[in-house]
Scaffold this active site. Structure first.
Site, mmCIF file in Angstrom:
data_model
loop_
_atom_site.group_PDB
_atom_site.id
_atom_site.type_symbol
_atom_site.label_atom_id
_atom_site.label_comp_id
_atom_site.label_asym_id
_atom_site.label_seq_id
_atom_site.Cartn_x
_atom_site.Cartn_y
_atom_site.Cartn_z
ATOM 1 N N GLU A 1 -95.125 -53.127 80.190
ATOM 2 C CA GLU A 1 -94.031 -52.923 80.636
ATOM 3 C C GLU A 1 -93.578 -51.501 80.270
ATOM 4 O O GLU A 1 -93.391 -51.167 78.965
ATOM 5 C CB GLU A 1 -92.814 -53.646 80.394
ATOM 6 C CG GLU A 1 -93.273 -55.215 80.756
ATOM 7 C CD GLU A 1 -92.930 -55.607 82.104
ATOM 8 O OE1 GLU A 1 -92.258 -54.780 82.763
ATOM 9 O OE2 GLU A 1 -93.571 -56.395 82.882
ATOM 10 N N GLU B 1 -90.933 -50.484 90.757
ATOM 11 C CA GLU B 1 -91.477 -50.135 89.498
ATOM 12 C C GLU B 1 -92.124 -48.523 89.537
ATOM 13 O O GLU B 1 -93.426 -48.715 89.292
ATOM 14 C CB GLU B 1 -92.210 -51.210 88.712
ATOM 15 C CG GLU B 1 -91.375 -52.245 88.502
ATOM 16 C CD GLU B 1 -91.990 -53.430 87.941
ATOM 17 O OE1 GLU B 1 -93.276 -53.605 87.832
ATOM 18 O OE2 GLU B 1 -91.703 -54.519 88.057
ATOM 19 N N HIS C 1 -96.560 -52.465 84.846
ATOM 20 C CA HIS C 1 -95.290 -52.717 85.126
ATOM 21 C C HIS C 1 -94.309 -51.833 84.478
ATOM 22 O O HIS C 1 -94.631 -51.000 83.494
ATOM 23 C CB HIS C 1 -94.705 -54.200 85.121
ATOM 24 C CG HIS C 1 -95.619 -55.144 85.617
ATOM 25 N ND1 HIS C 1 -94.910 -56.003 86.789
ATOM 26 C CD2 HIS C 1 -96.669 -55.683 85.493
ATOM 27 C CE1 HIS C 1 -95.980 -56.846 87.031
ATOM 28 N NE2 HIS C 1 -97.013 -56.554 86.493
ATOM 29 N N HIS D 1 -95.363 -54.424 91.683
ATOM 30 C CA HIS D 1 -93.729 -54.632 92.016
ATOM 31 C C HIS D 1 -93.367 -53.393 92.571
ATOM 32 O O HIS D 1 -93.626 -52.197 91.953
ATOM 33 C CB HIS D 1 -92.755 -54.988 90.661
ATOM 34 C CG HIS D 1 -93.174 -56.456 90.579
ATOM 35 N ND1 HIS D 1 -93.470 -56.825 89.229
ATOM 36 C CD2 HIS D 1 -93.249 -57.598 91.241
ATOM 37 C CE1 HIS D 1 -93.528 -58.254 89.164
ATOM 38 N NE2 HIS D 1 -93.537 -58.608 90.454
ATOM 39 N N ARG E 1 -88.634 -55.520 95.301
ATOM 40 C CA ARG E 1 -89.696 -55.946 94.302
ATOM 41 C C ARG E 1 -90.844 -56.408 94.927
ATOM 42 O O ARG E 1 -91.904 -56.412 94.366
ATOM 43 C CB ARG E 1 -89.022 -56.977 93.439
ATOM 44 C CG ARG E 1 -89.912 -57.542 92.486
ATOM 45 C CD ARG E 1 -89.217 -58.755 91.553
ATOM 46 N NE ARG E 1 -90.013 -59.475 90.637
ATOM 47 C CZ ARG E 1 -90.415 -59.465 89.505
ATOM 48 N NH1 ARG E 1 -90.357 -58.456 88.802
ATOM 49 N NH2 ARG E 1 -91.084 -60.399 88.870
HETATM 50 O O1 PAY Z 1 -95.802 -58.203 83.461
HETATM 51 O O2 PAY Z 1 -96.782 -60.077 84.014
HETATM 52 C C1 PAY Z 1 -95.787 -59.331 83.473
HETATM 53 C C2 PAY Z 1 -94.660 -60.166 82.686
HETATM 54 C C3 PAY Z 1 -93.665 -60.466 83.772
HETATM 55 C C4 PAY Z 1 -93.090 -59.523 84.671
HETATM 56 C C5 PAY Z 1 -92.528 -60.224 85.729
HETATM 57 O O3 PAY Z 1 -91.584 -60.810 85.880
HETATM 58 O O4 PAY Z 1 -93.425 -60.333 86.816
HETATM 59 C C6 PAY Z 1 -91.805 -58.655 84.015
HETATM 60 C C7 PAY Z 1 -90.813 -58.139 84.567
HETATM 61 C C8 PAY Z 1 -91.531 -57.306 85.659
HETATM 62 O O5 PAY Z 1 -92.141 -56.166 85.390
HETATM 63 O O6 PAY Z 1 -91.565 -57.564 86.742
HETATM 64 C C9 PAY Z 1 -89.924 -57.070 83.940
HETATM 65 C C10 PAY Z 1 -89.016 -56.267 84.946
HETATM 66 C C11 PAY Z 1 -87.984 -55.661 83.753
HETATM 67 C C12 PAY Z 1 -88.050 -57.236 85.653
HETATM 68 O O7 PAY Z 1 -88.089 -57.028 87.013
HETATM 69 O O8 PAY Z 1 -87.376 -58.341 85.288
HETATM 70 ZN ZN ZN Z 2 -93.155 -55.757 87.588
#
Ligand code: PAY
Ligand code: ZN
Length: 310
Positions: A271, A72, A196, A69, A125
């Site tokens: 995370e 991040e 992440h 992403h 993202r």
């Molecule tokens: O890391 O596979 C994972 C879990 C889900 C993540 C996702 O939505 O892909 C969690 C989120 C992320 O790191 O992208 C959390 C962050 C804070 C967000 O963007 O919501």
């Molecule tokens: Zn992420």
């Protein structure tokens, strides 16, 4: 170096800084190679740093990826910090990791997105692929595009959404290349960590549902041990649990495919910092502490893995 600067973990590097760091690392260590496993939508190399002191016979391997992403930024920063520790630390516990394991480390699985986040939209993202959107929206969520229980919840059909899953599983060249490459090393690989931010979680698959796989309870214990280790340097608290339980349903994530298709032993998504004060825009003076505490968690996971391999 013309415009860039050497990676220093006191500020966030550009994609070029990161790639230059990988090449110079490979140039100065005979057991380190940069493998380009494919190209992004915008034709950037998808670079894997392979660290291997083995001469022939396959050894157990560890995969660490970051930057899936774009926004991040702490993720590629910590992943490159890990590389630097593995190659320069005097701690025998750290040096023993490169003695006993092959490592496949990808600081940035979504280079187009990272460049776009730096140059144009800090909160970007997704990837940068074109879509069929009449509005011209671009990009798919590279953590909703893996082809295991694809599009079964927690991802969007709408190309303008931040969680757009893409036209089909592995429609994105980034996830396609990563999964094709993983297929070639899956037998060897015992640990898969995807990095992440943010929320300070250690997440266990699955994300498509809170279904438990057979040794789930044991991996919860191991995750807790890693969280305890992470807390040691600065007291930073990481919470351990299943993706659905701690966050939400999210199908098409990398950890689901790795666990569901390959049943790799240790499969975790991290995370990193923080819990929301700065969120994705984590100040650069938190890169080193984040790297230091992540290394403690990583060392603990390797200890746990060794116990299982014995
Ligand atoms: O890391 O596979 C994972 C879990 C889900 C993540 C996702 O939505 O892909 C969690 C989120 C992320 O790191 O992208 C959390 C962050 C804070 C967000 O963007 O919501
Ligand atoms: Zn992420």
């Amino acid at each position: 170096r013309k415009n860039g600067k050497a990676l220093n973990w006191d500020s966030y590097g550009t994609l070029e800084d990161i790639n230059d760091y990988l090449s110079s690392t490979a140039a100065s260590n005979s057991f380190v190679q940069v493998l380009s496993i494919g190209k992004s939508f915008e034709q950037r190399d998808l670079n894997v740093l392979k660290i291997s002191k083995s001469s022939g016979a396959d050894r157990p391997a560890i995969w660490i990826d970051g930057g899936i992403h774009a926004r991040e930024w702490i993720s590629p920063a910590v992943v490159t910090y890990v590389i630097n520790e593995l190659l320069t630390s005097n701690d025998t516990e750290v040096t023993s990791i490169t003695e006993d394991f092959d490592l496949y480390i990808i600081p940035n699985l979504n280079p187009d997105g990272y460049v776009y986040s730096i140059d144009t939209d800090r909160m970007w993202r997704k990837t940068r692929a074109t879509t069929n959107s009449p509005l011209g929206c671009r990009g798919a969520d590279a953590n909703r595009n893996w082809d295991y229980r694809f599009d079964t919840g927690g991802s969007s059909d709408a190309p303008c959404s931040d969680t757009y899953h893409g036209g089909e599983g592995f429609s994105q060249p980034e996830t396609r290349a990563a999964s094709d490459f993983y297929n070639t090393i899956a037998n060897q690989t015992k640990m898969f960590l995807s990095v992440h931010s943010y929320s300070q979680y250690i997440l266990l698959p699955y994300g498509y549902s809170n279904e438990r796989y057979p040794d789930y309870a044991e991996w919860m214990r191991i995750g807790e041990a890693a969280a305890d280790a992470i807390a040691r340097p600065y007291g930073t608290q990481f919470t351990v649990g299943n993706i659905v339980d701690l966050l939400y349903v999210s199908s098409g994530g990398s950890v689901d495919w790795i666990k569901g298709i390959h049943d790799t032993s240790v499969v975790l998504a991290f995370e990193l910092r923080d819990t929301g004060r700065y969120g994705f825009v984590l100040p650069p003076d938190q890169i080193r502490p984040s790297g230091i505490e992540f290394m403690e968690g990583f060392k603990e996971l390797v200890r746990q893995l060794r116990n299982r391999l014995d």
